[in-house]
Design an enzyme around this catalytic site. Structure first.
Site: not given
Length: 447
Positions: A110, A183, A334, A185, A37-38, A365
């Protein structure tokens, strides 16, 4: 031998997945998993910003990449219909995104919202508005808004840094940002903002986060400097990106569900093919090794700059409890929900710490896994920054809920494989965010 019963029903409001496993369940065979996905997100984004054509093979067809593609189409990039075989992106060049006629919608993603903010902020003279679904609108964007504002960005949000967001593009200035958290992101957002900024834009982290952005930026022609000793990455701007062929490996975050499923089911022998094993992403393998799972790497190779291997898991060993924390967390953030499932079947008490970031994901989570695993009979204590799980207690079927979180939905499905009696998972459609064929693969390996 009994066979598993796996049924998926659609109600008026959501999907309900019911799993009734046999007592002697074992997972066997060879499976392929969805693309990473990344990497899929980044290939679409950089392809849109590049000059010329980017060809992507193995793209993830989940809802999140669909959101990314829709946003960049709305800003002028020509992106073909998404599929796993071949997607083409006709880029329009760095700094050339058009002002969209409507609000950009990042859906539940996100990654789409945070990385895109860095790109939009550097498009001087253009105005953008960005929103997402109810879950994404509840997730704070302050961690990327603040450093972007330090670069001169003009971004408006609801209180607490919540979307919808408004962005007035500016000519930004380079900064050296020291992130309080590791992070990918945050790092990627700032590096993407630095692409169009004169000079060196640097991000330093307390630990090394995944480096897909650095690898792909280099492949597209940007000058990227990495210092492992200081956990820092620098992009030199202004850059010029040239379209490239991209081969997306299988997502190790998706492989993690099958690694744990095989490890907790005696007699299993499952091969997961073509998995990306980037060292910034293989914390799941280290954690399972600590728990004495039987996982081996086969056919190791490199594809388009990313290390790839086939992963074989055998259900030979009873898992042992471990401690999952510290510098390991950024490399498996994740995968913590599915590691919590592994811990429920391990001997002893597993402690997961330093994972407070999980409280601001698609769901909280930590709280959700503690509640839902407890419904299945696991002994779980929620901590401020993690979980404490005492394994070895037999699980039983129950009614559980994904809280519209894809990783929660799939983790609960794997736990249900070793529970006595049927387990019903509400809002199971969440799995499609990152793994549209999850239920089909589940049926394949347990039949």
């Amino acid at each position: 031998m009994q066979t598993a019963s796996i049924t998926l029903k659609t109600t008026e409001h959501h999907h309900v997945l019911t799993i009734s496993p046999p007592v002697d369940l074992a997972l066997t065979g060879a499976i392929a998993i969805p693309g990473d996905k990344s990497i899929s997100h980044r290939a679409l984004m950089l392809g849109a910003l590049a000059e010329g054509t980017t060809e992507i093979r193995g793209l993830l067809l989940g809802e999140d990449p669909l959101s990314t593609a829709a946003c960049f189409r709305a800003m002028g990039a020509n992106i073909s219909d998404l599929n796993t075989e071949r997607v083409t992106v006709e880029g329009i060049g760095l700094g050339q995104l058009q002002e969209p006629a409507d609000v950009l919608n990042a859906g539940n993603s996100g990654t789409t919202m945070r990385l895109m903010l860095g790109i939009l902020s550097s498009h001087a003279g253009r105005f953008f508005t960005v929103t997402g679904d109810g879950s994404l609108r509840s997730r704070p964007m302050s961690r990327v808004i603040r450093p972007l504002q330090d670069m001169g960005a003009q971004i408006w949000s609801r209180a607490g840094g919540l979307a919808p967001l408004a962005v007035q593009g500016q000519a930004l200035r380079p900064i050296h940002y020291t992130s309080p958290i590791a992070s990918a992101q945050v790092k990627s957002c700032i590096l993407l903002a630095g692409l169009a900024t004169e000079g060196k834009t640097t991000v330093s982290e307390p630990a090394l986060s995944r480096d897909h952005s650095e690898r792909m930026l280099r492949a597209f022609g940007a000058e990227v400097l990495v210092d492992p000793d200081t956990c820092s990455a620098t992009v030199v701007g202004p850059a010029r990106l040239i379209g490239q062929p991209v081969v997306v490996p299988g997502d190790i975050s998706s492989a993690a569900f099958w690694l744990v499923a095989g490890a907790i089911a005696p007699g299993s022998d499952l091969l997961i093919q073509n998995v990306g094993v980037n060292p910034t992403r293989t914390g799941i393998l280290d954690a399972l090794a600590q728990m004495e799972a039987d996982v081996t790497l086969e056919n190791a190779r490199e594809v388009a700059g990313e290390p790839v291997a086939d992963l074989r898991v055998r259900g030979h060993n009873r898992l042992k409890a471990g401690h999952i924390g510290g510098d390991l967390i950024p490399r498996l953030i994740d995968e913590i929900p599915i590691l919590a499932v592994a811990a429920a079947f391990a001997e002893g008490t597993t402690v997961i710490s330093d994972a407070a970031e999980l409280r601001v994901k698609e769901s909280d989570r930590l709280a959700v896994m503690a509640t839902q695993l407890s419904r299945l009979g696991a002994t779980v204590t929620e901590r401020p920054d993690g979980l404490e799980i005492t394994g070895g207690k037999p699980l039983h079927g129950a009614e559980v809920d994904s809280h519209t979180d894809h990783r929660i939905a799939m983790s609960l499905a794997i736990a249900a494989l070793r529970a006595t009696g049927p387990t019903t998972i509400h809002r199971a459609e969440a799995a499609a965010v990152s793994y549209p064929g999850f239920v089909d693969t589940l049926r394949q390996v347990v039949r």
